[in-house]
Design an enzyme around this catalytic site. Structure first.
Site, PDB file in Angstrom:
ATOM      1  N   HIS A  54       0.837  -1.198   0.000  1.00  0.00           N
ATOM      2  CA  HIS A  54       0.000   0.000   0.000  1.00  0.00           C
ATOM      3  C   HIS A  54       0.872   1.248   0.000  1.00  0.00           C
ATOM      4  O   HIS A  54       2.035   1.204   0.398  1.00  0.00           O
ATOM      5  CB  HIS A  54      -0.932  -0.011   1.210  1.00  0.00           C
ATOM      6  CG  HIS A  54      -2.148  -0.843   0.978  1.00  0.00           C
ATOM      7  ND1 HIS A  54      -3.236  -0.834   1.811  1.00  0.00           N
ATOM      8  CD2 HIS A  54      -2.437  -1.720  -0.002  1.00  0.00           C
ATOM      9  CE1 HIS A  54      -4.154  -1.650   1.345  1.00  0.00           C
ATOM     10  NE2 HIS A  54      -3.689  -2.204   0.252  1.00  0.00           N
ATOM     11  N   GLU A  56       0.932   3.944   1.889  1.00  0.00           N
ATOM     12  CA  GLU A  56       1.452   4.359   3.201  1.00  0.00           C
ATOM     13  C   GLU A  56       2.558   3.408   3.646  1.00  0.00           C
ATOM     14  O   GLU A  56       3.585   3.796   4.189  1.00  0.00           O
ATOM     15  CB  GLU A  56       0.328   4.376   4.235  1.00  0.00           C
ATOM     16  CG  GLU A  56      -0.883   5.215   3.832  1.00  0.00           C
ATOM     17  CD  GLU A  56      -1.949   4.407   3.110  1.00  0.00           C
ATOM     18  OE1 GLU A  56      -1.629   3.606   2.199  1.00  0.00           O
ATOM     19  OE2 GLU A  56      -3.131   4.588   3.443  1.00  0.00           O
ATOM     20  N   CYS A  92      -6.114   2.199   5.337  1.00  0.00           N
ATOM     21  CA  CYS A  92      -7.049   1.078   5.440  1.00  0.00           C
ATOM     22  C   CYS A  92      -7.073   0.528   6.859  1.00  0.00           C
ATOM     23  O   CYS A  92      -6.069   0.540   7.566  1.00  0.00           O
ATOM     24  CB  CYS A  92      -6.645  -0.024   4.459  1.00  0.00           C
ATOM     25  SG  CYS A  92      -5.007  -0.700   4.727  1.00  0.00           S
ATOM     26  N   CYS A 102      -2.880  -0.464   7.082  1.00  0.00           N
ATOM     27  CA  CYS A 102      -2.002   0.691   7.296  1.00  0.00           C
ATOM     28  C   CYS A 102      -2.321   1.437   8.587  1.00  0.00           C
ATOM     29  O   CYS A 102      -1.427   2.060   9.169  1.00  0.00           O
ATOM     30  CB  CYS A 102      -2.094   1.636   6.094  1.00  0.00           C
ATOM     31  SG  CYS A 102      -1.506   0.859   4.592  1.00  0.00           S
TER      32      CYS A 102
HETATM   33  N1  LIG Z   1      -5.272   3.613   2.034  1.00  0.00           N
HETATM   34  C1  LIG Z   1      -5.055   2.706   1.070  1.00  0.00           C
HETATM   35  N2  LIG Z   1      -3.844   2.677   0.454  1.00  0.00           N
HETATM   36  C2  LIG Z   1      -3.605   1.807  -0.565  1.00  0.00           C
HETATM   37  O1  LIG Z   1      -2.498   1.806  -1.125  1.00  0.00           O
HETATM   38  C3  LIG Z   1      -4.648   0.886  -0.966  1.00  0.00           C
HETATM   39  N3  LIG Z   1      -4.444   0.028  -2.020  1.00  0.00           N
HETATM   40  C4  LIG Z   1      -5.863   0.932  -0.255  1.00  0.00           C
HETATM   41  N4  LIG Z   1      -6.830   0.022  -0.557  1.00  0.00           N
HETATM   42  C5  LIG Z   1      -7.820  -0.333   0.477  1.00  0.00           C
HETATM   43  C6  LIG Z   1      -8.612  -1.586   0.069  1.00  0.00           C
HETATM   44  O2  LIG Z   1      -9.507  -1.868   1.114  1.00  0.00           O
HETATM   45  C7  LIG Z   1      -7.690  -2.809  -0.142  1.00  0.00           C
HETATM   46  O3  LIG Z   1      -6.836  -2.573  -1.227  1.00  0.00           O
HETATM   47  C8  LIG Z   1      -8.557  -4.048  -0.425  1.00  0.00           C
HETATM   48  O4  LIG Z   1      -9.189  -4.417   0.775  1.00  0.00           O
HETATM   49  C9  LIG Z   1      -7.723  -5.212  -0.932  1.00  0.00           C
HETATM   50  O5  LIG Z   1      -6.714  -5.539  -0.008  1.00  0.00           O
HETATM   51  P1  LIG Z   1      -5.191  -5.591  -0.545  1.00  0.00           P
HETATM   52  O6  LIG Z   1      -4.877  -4.204  -1.065  1.00  0.00           O
HETATM   53  O7  LIG Z   1      -5.155  -6.619  -1.638  1.00  0.00           O
HETATM   54  O8  LIG Z   1      -4.340  -5.944   0.645  1.00  0.00           O
HETATM   55  N5  LIG Z   1      -6.060   1.839   0.745  1.00  0.00           N
HETATM   56 ZN   LIG Z   2      -3.419   0.298   3.504  1.00  0.00          ZN
END
Ligand SMILES: Nc1nc(=O)c(N)c(NC[C@H](O)[C@H](O)[C@H](O)COP(=O)(O)O)[nH]1
Ligand SMILES: [Zn+2]
Length: 164
Positions: A54, A56, A92, A102
């Site tokens: 992600h 963060e 998240c 995160c």
């Molecule tokens: N704040 C934040 N930064 C990120 O870089 C990102 N990709 C998300 N995304 C939140 C979303 O809820 C999750 O991407 C899904 O729940 C899938 O989970 P994964 O990413 O596969 O671990 N949220």
């Molecule tokens: Zn996250």
């Protein structure tokens, strides 16, 4: 560095634009700022680093690298105390992949990260209710909306999603 909230959020959005589109996450950008010196300590975007990373998380992993490879959960020992995290989508609180959210990563830095600036709250596509804000605030970390970039942020964040 921009020095103002909107400027830093735009910088984070520029990061998000570099993220490879995927249907199962959001393209997010993050910037970690040392507010005492107005210096950008790290930037990050979704999937910038190997693994299902992600934005963060990438900020923190890159900082750990810069500090001699200190483990991410020991960053609190080496970072200055007045940090602000700008992220286009709020951190998240749960990840469908099961990876560490995160919010947990930021909570490790409670006392150093004073405020998290968010461009938008997390939509409900993957996680019905993001409980992160309350947990951050309970740890004394302010969560502040930076208004005005919502449309661009969501367009970038969901570019990999199947429309319709
Ligand atoms: N704040 C934040 N930064 C990120 O870089 C990102 N990709 C998300 N995304 C939140 C979303 O809820 C999750 O991407 C899904 O729940 C899938 O989970 P994964 O990413 O596969 O671990 N949220
Ligand atoms: Zn996250």
């Amino acid at each position: 560095p921009p020095g103002d909230h909107r400027g830093y959020m735009r910088l984070a959005l520029e990061q998000a634009r570099q993220s490879p589109p995927k249907p199962t996450n959001y393209r997010v950008g993050a910037v970690l700022v040392d507010t005492a010196t107005n210096a950008v300590l790290a930037t990050g975007y979704t999937l910038e680093l190997p693994g299902n990373t992600h934005a963060e998380q990438c900020c923190l992993l890159k900082l750990a690298e810069q500090h001699g490879g200190v483990p991410e959960d020991r960053l609190g020992d080496v970072l200055p105390p007045d940090l602000a995290l700008y992220t286009t989508v709020e951190p998240c609180s749960q990840r469908l992949s099961g990876n560490l959210p995160c919010v947990e990563r930021v909570l490790r830095l409670a006392g150093l990260v004073r405020v998290v600036y968010v461009g938008v709250l997390e939509p409900e596509t993957f996680v019905a209710e993001n409980t992160g804000r309350r947990r951050l605030e309970e740890a004394g970390i302010a969560v502040v909306r930076v208004e005005g970039l919502e449309e661009e942020i969501l367009e970038v964040a969901t570019a990999g999603h199947v429309k319709g």
